[in-house]
Write an enzyme that holds these catalytic residues in place. Structure first.
Site, PDB file in Angstrom:
ATOM      1  N   HIS A 133       0.885  -1.239  -0.150  1.00 54.75           N
ATOM      2  CA  HIS A 133       0.032  -0.133   0.120  1.00 54.75           C
ATOM      3  C   HIS A 133       0.810   1.154   0.061  1.00 54.75           C
ATOM      4  O   HIS A 133       1.869   1.211   0.573  1.00 54.75           O
ATOM      5  CB  HIS A 133      -0.863  -0.140   1.248  1.00 54.75           C
ATOM      6  CG  HIS A 133      -0.313   0.253   2.403  1.00 54.75           C
ATOM      7  ND1 HIS A 133      -0.228   1.542   2.940  1.00 54.75           N
ATOM      8  CD2 HIS A 133       0.016  -0.569   3.414  1.00 54.75           C
ATOM      9  CE1 HIS A 133       0.556   1.505   4.091  1.00 54.75           C
ATOM     10  NE2 HIS A 133       0.215   0.320   4.626  1.00 54.75           N
ATOM     11  N   ASP A 182      -0.242   4.628   0.346  1.00 54.05           N
ATOM     12  CA  ASP A 182      -0.862   5.522   1.219  1.00 54.05           C
ATOM     13  C   ASP A 182      -0.247   5.663   2.360  1.00 54.05           C
ATOM     14  O   ASP A 182       0.318   4.595   2.896  1.00 54.05           O
ATOM     15  CB  ASP A 182      -2.451   5.621   1.369  1.00 54.05           C
ATOM     16  CG  ASP A 182      -2.930   4.368   1.994  1.00 54.05           C
ATOM     17  OD1 ASP A 182      -2.350   3.333   1.785  1.00 54.05           O
ATOM     18  OD2 ASP A 182      -3.812   4.261   2.858  1.00 54.05           O
ATOM     19  N   GLU A 224      -5.308   1.944   2.211  1.00 47.47           N
ATOM     20  CA  GLU A 224      -5.148   0.850   3.105  1.00 47.47           C
ATOM     21  C   GLU A 224      -5.138   1.386   4.562  1.00 47.47           C
ATOM     22  O   GLU A 224      -5.462   0.845   5.453  1.00 47.47           O
ATOM     23  CB  GLU A 224      -3.900   0.038   2.984  1.00 47.47           C
ATOM     24  CG  GLU A 224      -3.780  -1.219   3.730  1.00 47.47           C
ATOM     25  CD  GLU A 224      -2.861  -1.155   5.051  1.00 47.47           C
ATOM     26  OE1 GLU A 224      -3.210  -1.926   5.934  1.00 47.47           O
ATOM     27  OE2 GLU A 224      -2.475   0.231   5.468  1.00 47.47           O
ATOM     28  N   GLU A 225      -4.692   2.694   4.661  1.00 47.72           N
ATOM     29  CA  GLU A 225      -4.517   3.190   6.036  1.00 47.72           C
ATOM     30  C   GLU A 225      -5.919   3.583   6.744  1.00 47.72           C
ATOM     31  O   GLU A 225      -5.967   3.633   7.757  1.00 47.72           O
ATOM     32  CB  GLU A 225      -3.556   4.332   6.082  1.00 47.72           C
ATOM     33  CG  GLU A 225      -2.185   4.205   5.846  1.00 47.72           C
ATOM     34  CD  GLU A 225      -1.547   3.448   7.142  1.00 47.72           C
ATOM     35  OE1 GLU A 225      -2.099   2.868   7.893  1.00 47.72           O
ATOM     36  OE2 GLU A 225      -0.146   3.161   7.069  1.00 47.72           O
ATOM     37  N   GLU A 228       4.521  -5.422   3.667  1.00 40.73           N
ATOM     38  CA  GLU A 228       4.407  -4.707   4.750  1.00 40.73           C
ATOM     39  C   GLU A 228       5.736  -4.920   5.620  1.00 40.73           C
ATOM     40  O   GLU A 228       6.498  -5.967   5.409  1.00 40.73           O
ATOM     41  CB  GLU A 228       3.270  -5.098   5.759  1.00 40.73           C
ATOM     42  CG  GLU A 228       1.968  -4.605   5.083  1.00 40.73           C
ATOM     43  CD  GLU A 228       1.415  -3.350   5.783  1.00 40.73           C
ATOM     44  OE1 GLU A 228       2.228  -2.552   6.242  1.00 40.73           O
ATOM     45  OE2 GLU A 228       0.247  -2.879   5.536  1.00 40.73           O
TER      46      GLU A 228
END
Length: 405
Positions: free
Chosen positions: A81, A83, A148-149, A174
């Site tokens: 991700h 963001d 995602e956040e 991640e």
């Protein structure tokens, strides 16, 4: 016949591209890209993918970037991700979070560990694969996902359900401190609403104070948090009150409503239905006529697309002998001639949709460390970028070899 994996050449190439990965990561960090505002960083990633020779680069209607290497029949995906969260109190930073910093060992800035570092390593893994001609047996999909956040997994719900893309397995990049992670607890966002009746504060007995009614509920929630289920691998479920709200006509009146938000982490075997029911069963909730519900997410992406979902993010794990673990173990030992560490995430990832909702196996391997996520003075390590680029370049052929066994 399975292609031999040129481990030594992959490691040399990854080290060769360390400066390019550092430059690219710092470029991404310099572009503020909080959830729903990722347009500029998505286009910067597109530029880099095209520069290093990806075979195809698309941006889907939600705004996720999808870069392809190879044309083989086996589709393998790797995800970051792109963001970030905000910067919080700037006084807690020792350097500008977007200008960032670097020295011989580290790169600092918002998003370096969580998780634009993963994107830098993936793109240059693609470059290594193209340089060494390793892509003929598979297609590698590199995704830079959005929101995602705000709502972990929503991006992959869209990719699977609307883009109709279903890889054989997915590597999440991640942060794992360059260890292999094979699971995480799930989570839910829960709300309790308690009604009241307002009246003048000089005669509170005429009303029904919703804040007072919430008090016993908070105590029972705290006690509930101590007796939640536990799993040997993923650990105990948790519960914390994260927000509190109220309405009242004035500071001289009795509050006529009160609500709290609950961050609920679900261990293996717990369900969203059970998590709601155990709160509804609390005596104080019943006495207050509290309404227990799950939040929904309906915020537009940077493209303007709204893809609503309930705020339930399922628990997932793969077993120790799963083919994904064996695939990464094979690649790690071949590249670095040592045994990898296998562990789990504390926080939540896009795996909640990929495997939690849709049953596509996920395995984690990423640069950076989990405690750096959302923290001031966030940083990652240049050697991590190199290690991960090598792993990402070797994993597809390691998977092909594992499937031939």
């Amino acid at each position: 016949m399975a292609k031999q994996i040129p481990f030594d050449e992959i490691v040399k190439k990854a080290e060769h591209y360390k400066k390019d990965m550092t430059r690219f990561l710092r470029d991404m960090v310099a572009i503020p890209s909080e959830s729903c505002d990722e347009k500029r960083v998505i286009h910067r990633i597109k530029e880099e993918m095209e520069k290093v020779g990806f075979d195809k680069v698309d941006i889907d209607p939600m705004g996720n970037i999808l870069g392809y290497i190879g044309h083989g029949p086996h589709l393998i995906a790797m995800d970051a991700h792109i963001d970030t969260v905000g910067i919080g109190n700037i006084k807690n930073w020792e350097f500008d979070p977007y200008e960032g910093m670097e020295n011989d060992e580290i790169i600092g800035g918002r998003g370096t560990s969580d998780q634009e570092g993963g994107m830098a390593s993936m793109v240059y893994a693609g470059k290594i694969i193209k340089d060494l001609g390793l892509e003929d047996q598979y297609t590698l999909l590199v995704t830079g996902t959005v929101q995602e956040e705000d709502c972990d997994g929503l991006c992959w719900q869209y990719i699977i359900e609307q883009d109709k893309i279903r890889p054989e397995f997915v590597v999440s990049t991640e942060p794992t401190d360059c260890q292999i992670y094979r699971g995480q607890r799930g989570r839910m966002e829960i709300r309790i609403d308690v009604p009241g009746i307002s009246c003048h504060g000089s005669a509170p007995e005429r009303g029904d104070n919703a804040i007072f009614k919430m008090g016993p509920i908070l105590g029972e929630l705290q006690e509930l948090s101590k007796r939640l289920a536990t799993d040997d691998f993923l650990g105990q479920g948790t519960l914390t009150v994260s927000e509190i709200f109220y309405t009242s006509p004035s500071r001289c009146a009795v509050a006529d409503s009160c609500a709290v938000s609950i961050d609920r982490r679900l261990t293996w075997g717990e369900t969203w239905e059970g998590a709601l029911e155990e709160i509804r069963a609390l005596p104080a909730v019943k006495a207050a006529k509290g309404v227990v519900s799950m939040y929904t997410y309906e915020r537009a992406s940077w493209t303007g697309l709204v893809y609503p979902t309930e705020c339930y993010f399922p628990t997932w794990k793969v077993e120790e002998d799963h083919f994904t673990v064996k695939t990464l173990d094979r690649a790690y030992r071949g590249l670095f001639n040592k045994e990898p560490v296998v562990d789990k995430w504390t926080f939540s990832t896009n795996g909640v949709s990929i495997m939690g909702r849709h049953g596509i196996p996920v395995i984690g391997f990423g640069p950076g460390k989990e405690p750096e996520a959302h923290a001031p003075n966030e940083k990652t390590w240049k050697d991590h970028l190199v290690t991960c680029a090598a792993m990402y370049a070797a994993i597809p052929l390691s998977y092909m070899a594992e499937m031939k066994k």
